[in-house]
Design a protein around this motif. Structure first.
Motif, mmCIF file in Angstrom:
data_model
loop_
_atom_site.group_PDB
_atom_site.id
_atom_site.type_symbol
_atom_site.label_atom_id
_atom_site.label_comp_id
_atom_site.label_asym_id
_atom_site.label_seq_id
_atom_site.Cartn_x
_atom_site.Cartn_y
_atom_site.Cartn_z
ATOM 1 N N HIS A 93 0.840 -1.195 0.000
ATOM 2 C CA HIS A 93 0.000 0.000 0.000
ATOM 3 C C HIS A 93 0.872 1.240 0.000
ATOM 4 O O HIS A 93 1.809 1.359 0.795
ATOM 5 N N SER A 94 0.601 2.169 -0.913
ATOM 6 C CA SER A 94 1.280 3.458 -0.948
ATOM 7 C C SER A 94 2.790 3.278 -1.099
ATOM 8 O O SER A 94 3.258 2.664 -2.046
ATOM 9 N N ASP A 167 -7.855 9.876 -4.753
ATOM 10 C CA ASP A 167 -6.665 9.807 -3.895
ATOM 11 C C ASP A 167 -5.985 11.169 -3.834
ATOM 12 O O ASP A 167 -5.491 11.681 -4.832
ATOM 13 N N GLY A 168 -5.958 11.755 -2.642
ATOM 14 C CA GLY A 168 -5.302 13.041 -2.450
ATOM 15 C C GLY A 168 -3.896 12.929 -1.900
ATOM 16 O O GLY A 168 -3.198 13.935 -1.774
ATOM 17 N N ALA A 175 -0.158 6.569 -10.966
ATOM 18 C CA ALA A 175 -0.529 5.243 -11.455
ATOM 19 C C ALA A 175 -0.615 5.228 -12.975
ATOM 20 O O ALA A 175 -0.188 4.254 -13.617
ATOM 21 N N ARG A 176 -1.170 6.271 -13.547
ATOM 22 C CA ARG A 176 -1.291 6.326 -15.013
ATOM 23 C C ARG A 176 0.090 6.321 -15.669
ATOM 24 O O ARG A 176 0.321 5.609 -16.655
ATOM 25 N N ASP A 197 -10.671 6.837 -1.948
ATOM 26 C CA ASP A 197 -9.498 7.650 -1.649
ATOM 27 C C ASP A 197 -8.268 6.767 -1.411
ATOM 28 O O ASP A 197 -8.227 5.614 -1.834
ATOM 29 N N HIS A 198 -7.298 7.294 -0.695
ATOM 30 C CA HIS A 198 -6.035 6.592 -0.486
ATOM 31 C C HIS A 198 -6.153 5.424 0.486
ATOM 32 O O HIS A 198 -5.346 4.490 0.435
#
Length: 221
Positions: A93-94, A167-168, A175-176, A197-198
């Motif tokens: 994650h993250s 996602d802020g 990701a793109r 969101d995140h």
């Protein structure tokens, strides 16, 4: 299980009552590589996986300024504790997705990385000064390329890129860009955007987490 002398060098193993899956999954938590964020973030996910019959490992690792090399060393040691035969998926994650990808690039035991809102393009994250320049803090002068997932592709492990539209903390553009680079480099991958969101990714009751579980099926069931 401890794999080193430092207080943060441990991995929690969640053993299913009845194993119904092949291999194992390792959870790698995020928190922009800062010490105040701990493996407690991954506990609900590991518990959920074990309840589904999947052996689950929840990784803690050394974090903080200049921790790039330490994190990778820790993750490699912890991966050596995985005793199950069969495929290994890393769910990061993250910032944990960054470490998961770097680990996968260095250890061919890893079959798949599932990136939950991952910081997969450190160059873009650094340019955007995300989380008060967290990338520079983590690198501590270490070369960016050695720690940047998109610069380590292609690698044998498949990469599943999941991200939230709202996602802020890690903007969807990260990701793109990662998906575009994966396609250009021939990295086996998939890319999906979801509402949320995140943090919806680390809620075991969310539809986002359900998508992560579904992504395990081709390898582990």
């Amino acid at each position: 299980m401890h794999y080193g002398a430092h207080r943060d060098q441990y991995v929690q193993f969640y053993e299913p009552e009845r194993i119904t899956a092949r291999g194992a999954v390792m959870i790698i938590h995020g928190g922009y590589w800062r010490e105040k964020y701990t493996a407690s973030l991954g506990v609900p996910l590991a518990q959920d996986l074990a309840a589904r019959g999947i052996p689950a490992y929840n990784l803690e690792y050394r974090r903080g300024p200049g921790s790039a090399a330490k994190m990778l060393a820790d993750a490699r040691l912890a991966l050596g504790l995985v005793k199950e035969e069969g495929p290994i998926t890393l769910i990061g994650h993250s910032a944990g997705a960054q470490l998961a990808c770097v680990l996968a690039a260095h250890d061919q035991r890893v079959s798949q990385v599932i990136s939950q809102a991952g910081v997969l393009d450190l160059e873009t994250a650094q340019r955007l000064k995300l989380s008060d320049s967290a990338v520079e803090e983590m690198l501590g002068g270490a070369p960016l390329g050695a720690c940047n997932p998109v610069e380590l592709w292609p690698m044998p492990a498949r990469v599943v890129i999941f991200h939230g539209r709202d996602d802020g903390d890690v903007p969807p553009r990260i990701a793109r860009i990662a998906a575009q680079k994966a396609a250009a480099l021939g990295q086996e991958h998939s890319f999906s955007l979801f509402d949320g969101d995140h943090y919806t990714w680390i809620d075991p009751h969310s539809s986002q987490w359900a998508a992560c579980v579904r992504a395990l099926s081709p390898l582990h069931y």
